[in-house]
Design an enzyme around this catalytic site. Structure first.
Site, PDB file in Angstrom:
ATOM      1  N   LYS A   1      20.753-115.295  30.955  1.00  0.00           N
ATOM      2  CA  LYS A   1      19.400-115.628  30.484  1.00  0.00           C
ATOM      3  C   LYS A   1      18.882-116.854  31.249  1.00  0.00           C
ATOM      4  O   LYS A   1      19.130-116.944  32.453  1.00  0.00           O
ATOM      5  CB  LYS A   1      19.405-115.816  28.968  1.00  0.00           C
TER       6      LYS A   1
ATOM      7  N   GLU B   1      21.664-102.529  21.943  1.00  0.00           N
ATOM      8  CA  GLU B   1      21.500-103.916  21.508  1.00  0.00           C
ATOM      9  C   GLU B   1      20.573-103.986  20.296  1.00  0.00           C
ATOM     10  O   GLU B   1      19.343-104.055  20.465  1.00  0.00           O
ATOM     11  CB  GLU B   1      20.886-104.749  22.633  1.00  0.00           C
TER      12      GLU B   1
ATOM     13  N   ASN C   1      24.873-111.747  30.852  1.00  0.00           N
ATOM     14  CA  ASN C   1      23.442-112.040  30.951  1.00  0.00           C
ATOM     15  C   ASN C   1      23.278-113.538  30.672  1.00  0.00           C
ATOM     16  O   ASN C   1      23.294-113.955  29.524  1.00  0.00           O
ATOM     17  CB  ASN C   1      22.688-111.188  29.912  1.00  0.00           C
TER      18      ASN C   1
ATOM     19  N   SER D   1      25.694-110.811  20.119  1.00  0.00           N
ATOM     20  CA  SER D   1      26.683-111.755  19.569  1.00  0.00           C
ATOM     21  C   SER D   1      28.130-111.359  19.858  1.00  0.00           C
ATOM     22  O   SER D   1      29.025-111.575  19.036  1.00  0.00           O
ATOM     23  CB  SER D   1      26.462-111.935  18.062  1.00  0.00           C
TER      24      SER D   1
ATOM     25  N   GLU E   1      14.304-109.449  24.799  1.00  0.00           N
ATOM     26  CA  GLU E   1      13.570-110.708  24.999  1.00  0.00           C
ATOM     27  C   GLU E   1      12.404-110.518  25.970  1.00  0.00           C
ATOM     28  O   GLU E   1      11.400-111.224  25.884  1.00  0.00           O
ATOM     29  CB  GLU E   1      14.537-111.805  25.489  1.00  0.00           C
TER      30      GLU E   1
ATOM     31  N   GLY F   1      22.031-113.104  19.674  1.00  0.00           N
ATOM     32  CA  GLY F   1      21.983-114.557  19.528  1.00  0.00           C
ATOM     33  C   GLY F   1      22.026-115.056  18.090  1.00  0.00           C
ATOM     34  O   GLY F   1      21.723-116.218  17.817  1.00  0.00           O
TER      35      GLY F   1
ATOM     36  N   HIS G   1      15.254-105.547  28.400  1.00  0.00           N
ATOM     37  CA  HIS G   1      15.900-106.413  27.400  1.00  0.00           C
ATOM     38  C   HIS G   1      14.888-106.784  26.311  1.00  0.00           C
ATOM     39  O   HIS G   1      13.710-107.001  26.601  1.00  0.00           O
ATOM     40  CB  HIS G   1      16.447-107.667  28.078  1.00  0.00           C
TER      41      HIS G   1
END
Ligand code: PGA
Length: 250
Positions: free
Chosen positions: A10, A166, A8, A212, A96, A172, A94
């Site tokens: 991003k 996740e 991904n 991560s 985010e 991150g 996701h």
């Protein structure tokens, strides 16, 4: 089950030139690596470019899609549009997208249906936000998110579904879940799927870990789960190729 590693990217990189260089480096690195499926999800605007370079080893995916095919929806991109540029996968839900673009269980469900309707396979994300959540709370959150995302989706579609566990606090941040907790999450997700559908359908769904992931911790996760959704480490070609190679040996 063959392991599955999803990149991904991003909102990286900024230029088409960089996207091409990164993609070609990854391709070069994973060429000839067997026993692992690899998908790269770049910013959608780079899909036409990467689709021209792509070879069989890597499939392309989208980081998001809209639930309608067309219409007055400024700024959106639909499943059939993505398909035309070689997309075979779409990441759906996701965290985010939930955090910055207000996606809800309801819109995630619409997007999942739209992905399947367009002939895309989906990587559905689910996970708890709070690092301090108890096992019971994590189980409850996963159940609610997965149940709502899959509402009205027939079991035949599960062949096209991957679920990425996740934990939001691990994305991150350099923090990861323990292998024990990753296993618990996987088993729990399978149980939810089994309750919603049946065992053969649940067995078909690959469960990934995301949060991560890097070349140092990937071996822990691919021993337990069916692969990983990789963010930060996926835009470093050397690191990503290492991850793919380690997964291929699991
Ligand atoms: P990360 O992101 O690997 O940078 O933690 C994972 C993700 O958001 O899918």
């Amino acid at each position: 089950m063959i392991k599955f590693i999803v990149a991904n990217w991003k909102l990286h990189p900024v230029t088409a030139q960089e996207a091409e260089t990164l993609f070609k480096s990854v391709l070069g690195g994973v060429k000839g690596v067997k026993n692992v499926d690899v998908a790269v999800c770049p910013p959608a605007i780079f899909l036409p470019l990467l689709n021209q370079i792509k070879v069989k080893k890597i499939v392309l995916g989208a980081q998001n899609l809209f639930w309608e095919e067309k219409g007055a929806y400024t700024g959106e991109i639909s499943g059939p549009m993505l398909r035309q540029f070689g997309c075979r996968y779409a990441i759906v839900g996701h965290s985010e997208r939930k955090q910055y673009f207000y996606e809800t269980d309801e819109t995630i469900n619409l997007k999942l249906k739209a992905a399947f309707k367009a002939g895309l396979k989906a990587v559905l994300c689910a996970g708890e936000s709070d690092r301090g959540a108890s096992e019971k709370e994590v189980a409850q959150i996963l159940e609610t998110q997965i149940q709502n995302a899959l509402a009205g989706i027939p079991k035949g579609r599960l062949a096209d579904l991957t679920i990425a566990y996740e934990p939001v606090w691990a994305i991150g941040t350099g923090l990861t879940v323990t292998p024990d907790d990753a296993l618990k999450a996987k088993l729990f997700i399978k149980k939810v799927l089994m309750n919603l559908y049946d065992r053969p359908s649940a067995e078909r769904v690959r469960i990934l870990y995301g949060g991560s992931v890097n070349s140092k911790n990937i071996s822990d996760f691919v021993q337990i789960l069916d692969g990983a959704l990789v963010g930060g480490a996926s835009v470093d070609a050397t690191e990503f190729v290492k991850i793919v190679k380690i997964a291929s040996l699991a």
